[in-house]
Design a protein around this motif. Structure first.
Motif, PDB file in Angstrom:
ATOM      1  N   VAL A  16      -6.204   5.288   8.573  1.00  0.00           N
ATOM      2  CA  VAL A  16      -7.207   4.524   9.318  1.00  0.00           C
ATOM      3  C   VAL A  16      -8.461   4.451   8.452  1.00  0.00           C
ATOM      4  O   VAL A  16      -8.981   5.479   8.015  1.00  0.00           O
ATOM      5  CB  VAL A  16      -7.535   5.175  10.677  1.00  0.00           C
ATOM      6  CG1 VAL A  16      -8.539   4.333  11.451  1.00  0.00           C
ATOM      7  CG2 VAL A  16      -6.269   5.385  11.500  1.00  0.00           C
ATOM      8  N   SER A  17      -8.931   3.229   8.212  1.00  0.00           N
ATOM      9  CA  SER A  17     -10.111   3.032   7.373  1.00  0.00           C
ATOM     10  C   SER A  17     -10.847   1.773   7.811  1.00  0.00           C
ATOM     11  O   SER A  17     -10.335   0.997   8.619  1.00  0.00           O
ATOM     12  CB  SER A  17      -9.684   2.906   5.904  1.00  0.00           C
ATOM     13  OG  SER A  17      -9.279   1.588   5.597  1.00  0.00           O
ATOM     14  N   PRO A  18     -12.028   1.519   7.250  1.00  0.00           N
ATOM     15  CA  PRO A  18     -12.765   0.304   7.610  1.00  0.00           C
ATOM     16  C   PRO A  18     -12.185  -0.962   6.981  1.00  0.00           C
ATOM     17  O   PRO A  18     -12.538  -2.072   7.379  1.00  0.00           O
ATOM     18  CB  PRO A  18     -14.179   0.572   7.091  1.00  0.00           C
ATOM     19  CG  PRO A  18     -13.999   1.559   5.991  1.00  0.00           C
ATOM     20  CD  PRO A  18     -12.812   2.392   6.373  1.00  0.00           C
ATOM     21  N   ARG A  19     -11.281  -0.833   6.016  1.00  0.00           N
ATOM     22  CA  ARG A  19     -10.795  -2.011   5.284  1.00  0.00           C
ATOM     23  C   ARG A  19     -10.148  -3.069   6.184  1.00  0.00           C
ATOM     24  O   ARG A  19     -10.502  -4.250   6.082  1.00  0.00           O
ATOM     25  CB  ARG A  19      -9.842  -1.586   4.166  1.00  0.00           C
ATOM     26  CG  ARG A  19     -10.551  -0.763   3.122  1.00  0.00           C
ATOM     27  CD  ARG A  19      -9.760  -0.432   1.901  1.00  0.00           C
ATOM     28  NE  ARG A  19      -8.369  -0.111   2.111  1.00  0.00           N
ATOM     29  CZ  ARG A  19      -7.483  -0.041   1.129  1.00  0.00           C
ATOM     30  NH1 ARG A  19      -7.835  -0.271  -0.118  1.00  0.00           N
ATOM     31  NH2 ARG A  19      -6.243   0.291   1.378  1.00  0.00           N
ATOM     32  N   PRO A  20      -9.218  -2.715   7.085  1.00  0.00           N
ATOM     33  CA  PRO A  20      -8.645  -3.759   7.941  1.00  0.00           C
ATOM     34  C   PRO A  20      -9.676  -4.406   8.874  1.00  0.00           C
ATOM     35  O   PRO A  20      -9.600  -5.596   9.162  1.00  0.00           O
ATOM     36  CB  PRO A  20      -7.574  -3.019   8.746  1.00  0.00           C
ATOM     37  CG  PRO A  20      -7.247  -1.814   7.945  1.00  0.00           C
ATOM     38  CD  PRO A  20      -8.534  -1.436   7.266  1.00  0.00           C
ATOM     39  N   VAL A  21     -10.644  -3.615   9.313  1.00  0.00           N
ATOM     40  CA  VAL A  21     -11.679  -4.159  10.213  1.00  0.00           C
ATOM     41  C   VAL A  21     -12.513  -5.201   9.470  1.00  0.00           C
ATOM     42  O   VAL A  21     -12.845  -6.255  10.029  1.00  0.00           O
ATOM     43  CB  VAL A  21     -12.566  -3.024  10.774  1.00  0.00           C
ATOM     44  CG1 VAL A  21     -13.605  -3.590  11.727  1.00  0.00           C
ATOM     45  CG2 VAL A  21     -11.719  -1.969  11.471  1.00  0.00           C
ATOM     46  N   TRP A  22     -12.820  -4.943   8.213  1.00  0.00           N
ATOM     47  CA  TRP A  22     -13.573  -5.920   7.417  1.00  0.00           C
ATOM     48  C   TRP A  22     -12.741  -7.179   7.230  1.00  0.00           C
ATOM     49  O   TRP A  22     -13.267  -8.292   7.225  1.00  0.00           O
ATOM     50  CB  TRP A  22     -13.981  -5.314   6.080  1.00  0.00           C
ATOM     51  CG  TRP A  22     -15.243  -4.515   6.209  1.00  0.00           C
ATOM     52  CD1 TRP A  22     -15.352  -3.225   6.617  1.00  0.00           C
ATOM     53  CD2 TRP A  22     -16.572  -4.985   5.994  1.00  0.00           C
ATOM     54  NE1 TRP A  22     -16.673  -2.846   6.643  1.00  0.00           N
ATOM     55  CE2 TRP A  22     -17.448  -3.924   6.264  1.00  0.00           C
ATOM     56  CE3 TRP A  22     -17.100  -6.201   5.589  1.00  0.00           C
ATOM     57  CZ2 TRP A  22     -18.820  -4.024   6.154  1.00  0.00           C
ATOM     58  CZ3 TRP A  22     -18.479  -6.303   5.456  1.00  0.00           C
ATOM     59  CH2 TRP A  22     -19.321  -5.232   5.746  1.00  0.00           C
ATOM     60  N   LYS A  23     -11.443  -7.015   7.066  1.00  0.00           N
ATOM     61  CA  LYS A  23     -10.549  -8.172   6.934  1.00  0.00           C
ATOM     62  C   LYS A  23     -10.592  -9.004   8.219  1.00  0.00           C
ATOM     63  O   LYS A  23     -10.525 -10.235   8.175  1.00  0.00           O
ATOM     64  CB  LYS A  23      -9.133  -7.678   6.639  1.00  0.00           C
ATOM     65  CG  LYS A  23      -8.184  -8.721   6.209  1.00  0.00           C
ATOM     66  CD  LYS A  23      -8.364  -9.024   4.747  1.00  0.00           C
ATOM     67  CE  LYS A  23      -7.243  -9.933   4.298  1.00  0.00           C
ATOM     68  NZ  LYS A  23      -7.533 -10.632   3.094  1.00  0.00           N
ATOM     69  N   CYS A  24     -10.707  -8.339   9.359  1.00  0.00           N
ATOM     70  CA  CYS A  24     -10.792  -9.030  10.660  1.00  0.00           C
ATOM     71  C   CYS A  24     -11.964 -10.010  10.702  1.00  0.00           C
ATOM     72  O   CYS A  24     -11.899 -11.028  11.378  1.00  0.00           O
ATOM     73  CB  CYS A  24     -10.961  -8.026  11.799  1.00  0.00           C
ATOM     74  SG  CYS A  24      -9.475  -7.123  12.249  1.00  0.00           S
ATOM     75  N   ARG A  25     -13.017  -9.688  10.010  1.00  0.00           N
ATOM     76  CA  ARG A  25     -14.213 -10.540  10.040  1.00  0.00           C
ATOM     77  C   ARG A  25     -13.949 -11.950   9.527  1.00  0.00           C
ATOM     78  O   ARG A  25     -14.679 -12.871   9.855  1.00  0.00           O
ATOM     79  CB  ARG A  25     -15.343  -9.899   9.255  1.00  0.00           C
ATOM     80  CG  ARG A  25     -15.863  -8.661   9.926  1.00  0.00           C
ATOM     81  CD  ARG A  25     -16.949  -8.011   9.113  1.00  0.00           C
ATOM     82  NE  ARG A  25     -17.382  -6.795   9.773  1.00  0.00           N
ATOM     83  CZ  ARG A  25     -18.590  -6.292   9.662  1.00  0.00           C
ATOM     84  NH1 ARG A  25     -19.493  -6.886   8.919  1.00  0.00           N
ATOM     85  NH2 ARG A  25     -18.905  -5.187  10.284  1.00  0.00           N
ATOM     86  N   ALA A  26     -12.909 -12.118   8.725  1.00  0.00           N
ATOM     87  CA  ALA A  26     -12.559 -13.440   8.202  1.00  0.00           C
ATOM     88  C   ALA A  26     -11.645 -14.218   9.146  1.00  0.00           C
ATOM     89  O   ALA A  26     -11.371 -15.391   8.921  1.00  0.00           O
ATOM     90  CB  ALA A  26     -11.871 -13.293   6.841  1.00  0.00           C
ATOM     91  N   CYS A  27     -11.195 -13.578  10.209  1.00  0.00           N
ATOM     92  CA  CYS A  27     -10.264 -14.203  11.149  1.00  0.00           C
ATOM     93  C   CYS A  27     -11.020 -15.091  12.142  1.00  0.00           C
ATOM     94  O   CYS A  27     -12.092 -14.710  12.632  1.00  0.00           O
ATOM     95  CB  CYS A  27      -9.496 -13.116  11.898  1.00  0.00           C
ATOM     96  SG  CYS A  27      -8.393 -13.733  13.187  1.00  0.00           S
TER      97      CYS A  27
END
Length: 153
Positions: A16-27
């Protein structure tokens, strides 16, 4: 939608890390669905939460991209059904995590600033809470698949 497999994984293998959440920002669904950030639990909270489990089920779904929304909806309903089955088996804290944003409704009222029609069925997206699916499976981008997770115990 076809379930290709369910695989038990030790919860300690889930990164679990912030990386997928940051990717969500482009969705385009970012902030529009109750399963997505910023409405989903923060990745730090999720990391702590995942640490209280011993195992999870990783579920791989094959989907027909020509009918993506319908196929994804079937995958979400499958995850909710499995969650309910496991709950009835005595897994009190079992919880499904959706592959991507919730699309249980054809027309999401939440997107329009109204109340969710199914608040008891919405689950956070795997990415929204920071789970790196690549920590559990080798991603093959030529496949038309979705991955869901069910935290078991």
């Amino acid at each position: 939608m076809k379930v290709l497999w369910e695989k038990e994984v030790p919860a300690e293998k889930i990164v679990v890390s912030p990386r997928p959440v940051w990717k969500c920002r482009a969705c385009p669904m970012y902030g529009k669905r109750p399963s997505c950030p910023p409405h989903a639990p923060d990745w730090r909270e999720a990391k702590d939460w995942v640490g209280h489990y011993r195992r999870a089920l990783l579920v791989k779904f094959q989907v027909d991209m020509a009918r993506f929304e319908e196929e994804k909806r079937k995958a979400l309903l499958y995850l909710l059904k499995r969650e309910e089955e496991l709950f009835k088996e005595g897994k009190l804290y079992v919880m499904a995590l959706f592959p991507g944003s919730c699309n249980l409704c054809d027309d999401c009222p939440f997107e329009k600033g109204k109340a969710c029609r199914m608040p008891t069925k919405v689950r956070p997206s795997v990415d929204a809470i920071g789970i790196e699916i690549s920590s559990l499976v080798q991603i093959n981008f030529s496949e038309s698949v979705l991955y869901g997770i069910i935290m078991v115990e």
